[in-house]
Design a protein around this motif. Structure first.
Motif, PDB file in Angstrom:
ATOM      1  N   VAL A   1       0.851  -1.190   0.000  1.00  0.00           N
ATOM      2  CA  VAL A   1       0.000   0.000   0.000  1.00  0.00           C
ATOM      3  C   VAL A   1       0.892   1.248   0.000  1.00  0.00           C
ATOM      4  CG1 VAL A   1      -1.651   1.311   1.396  1.00  0.00           C
ATOM      5  CG2 VAL A   1      -1.915  -1.162   1.134  1.00  0.00           C
ATOM      6  N   GLN A   2       0.466   2.262  -0.724  1.00  0.00           N
ATOM      7  CA  GLN A   2       1.193   3.524  -0.788  1.00  0.00           C
ATOM      8  C   GLN A   2       0.542   4.620   0.047  1.00  0.00           C
ATOM      9  OE1 GLN A   2       1.238   4.245  -4.997  1.00  0.00           O
ATOM     10  NE2 GLN A   2       2.317   2.342  -5.438  1.00  0.00           N
ATOM     11  N   THR A   3      -0.793   4.583   0.136  1.00  0.00           N
ATOM     12  CA  THR A   3      -1.521   5.620   0.869  1.00  0.00           C
ATOM     13  C   THR A   3      -2.559   4.961   1.760  1.00  0.00           C
ATOM     14  OG1 THR A   3      -1.258   7.164  -0.977  1.00  0.00           O
ATOM     15  CG2 THR A   3      -2.905   7.728   0.688  1.00  0.00           C
ATOM     16  N   ILE A   4      -2.531   5.298   3.046  1.00  0.00           N
ATOM     17  CA  ILE A   4      -3.531   4.818   3.996  1.00  0.00           C
ATOM     18  C   ILE A   4      -4.533   5.954   4.209  1.00  0.00           C
ATOM     19  CG2 ILE A   4      -2.259   5.509   6.085  1.00  0.00           C
ATOM     20  CD1 ILE A   4      -3.887   2.131   5.882  1.00  0.00           C
ATOM     21  N   ILE A   5      -5.830   5.628   4.138  1.00  0.00           N
ATOM     22  CA  ILE A   5      -6.878   6.650   4.124  1.00  0.00           C
ATOM     23  C   ILE A   5      -7.841   6.413   5.272  1.00  0.00           C
ATOM     24  CG2 ILE A   5      -8.788   7.623   2.786  1.00  0.00           C
ATOM     25  CD1 ILE A   5      -7.223   6.634   0.260  1.00  0.00           C
ATOM     26  N   ASP A   6      -8.016   7.435   6.102  1.00  0.00           N
ATOM     27  CA  ASP A   6      -9.011   7.370   7.171  1.00  0.00           C
ATOM     28  C   ASP A   6     -10.379   7.614   6.536  1.00  0.00           C
ATOM     29  OD1 ASP A   6     -10.656   7.736   9.429  1.00  0.00           O
ATOM     30  OD2 ASP A   6      -8.976   8.463  10.610  1.00  0.00           O
TER      31      ASP A   6
END
Length: 253
Positions: free
Chosen positions: A82-87
């Motif tokens: 994963v490159q971006t973790i999104i809340d």
């Protein structure tokens, strides 16, 4: 040209009935080569095997971060590529005042520092209330964006912004290059307005949302995500129809 992914949450009921591995295989058969993850702590080991087994990558993942073990979440996400973790969600009650929104921004900024230690970017995903709530004549989502560190990005759910009453193209232009991804699903008109009933969600192109102007207003959104909170038909048929609708729109741009 933007990449297109399927949000794994959309097929959660099929995962519950059929299992994760067959559901990922079905997503690949529907035409997807990218998945936006959720529930990664529970599924990390299986995902590590089954994503490549099915020719899938996961550039982004959703994970609620407030009050959670963020270190474990970030480590699991990084191990899956994963490159971006999104809340993906904060309580609507936390969006009623400017001070509320600034506290959310502080939380996201602090989380971004932890994500960076694992080689991840951090983002936020909206629902309708961040667009519906007005603070000094602007949407709460815009107020949030102003308070975020430059490294924190946004994944704008265009459907939720639209049913929340926002002029979505204008909102996207105001948010600018911070918008790196969009969630896309359509809505019918009910009594002259877009339906807010999540059970009415439709594949892109089958409802009343004006997608061409929305996509044109977000040139920095390099990831377009097919997602349904609910869908009345076969979810994989709906996802494939939405994928085709998005491809038609993007190839015409």
């Amino acid at each position: 040209m933007s990449d297109i992914a399927l949000q794994l949450y959309s097929i959660r009921e099929r995962i519950a009935s059929d299992g994760l591995a067959p559901s990922l295989a079905a997503a690949a058969s529907a035409g997807f080569d990218r998945i936006e993850l959720f529930n990664i702590l529970e599924w990390v080991d299986e995902l590590r095997t089954e994503l490549p087994e099915n020719g899938l990558t996961a550039p982004t993942a959703h994970a609620r971060l407030l009050g959670e073990d963020q270190g474990a979440i970030f480590a699991a996400a990084a191990s899956l590529g994963v490159q971006t973790i999104i809340d993906p969600y904060t309580d609507p009650a936390l969006w009623t005042t400017r001070d509320d929104v600034l506290r959310i921004a502080d939380h996201l900024n602090a989380s971004a520092a932890g994500a960076r230690e694992h080689g991840l970017a951090l983002g936020y995903h909206n629902h309708f209330w961040e667009a519906e709530q007005q603070i000094d004549g602007r949407t709460a989502l815009e107020v949030l964006a102003d308070a975020l560190d430059p490294e924190v990005v946004l994944e704008v759910d265009a459907y939720w912004a639209a049913v929340g009453g926002a002029d979505v193209p204008a909102l996207l232009r105001a948010l600018g290059p911070r918008v790196v991804a969009l969630h896309l699903k359509d809505a019918p008109l009910v009594d002259g307005a877009l339906s807010k009933d999540r059970h009415d969600q439709l594949p892109v192109g089958e409802g009343a949302i004006g997608w061409t102007e929305i996509l044109d207003a977000a040139p920095s959104a390099r990831l377009l995500v097919v997602e349904f909170d609910e869908f009345r038909g076969d979810i994989f048929d709906g996802a494939a129809t939405s994928l085709a609708g998005i491809r038609s729109l993007t190839t015409a741009r």
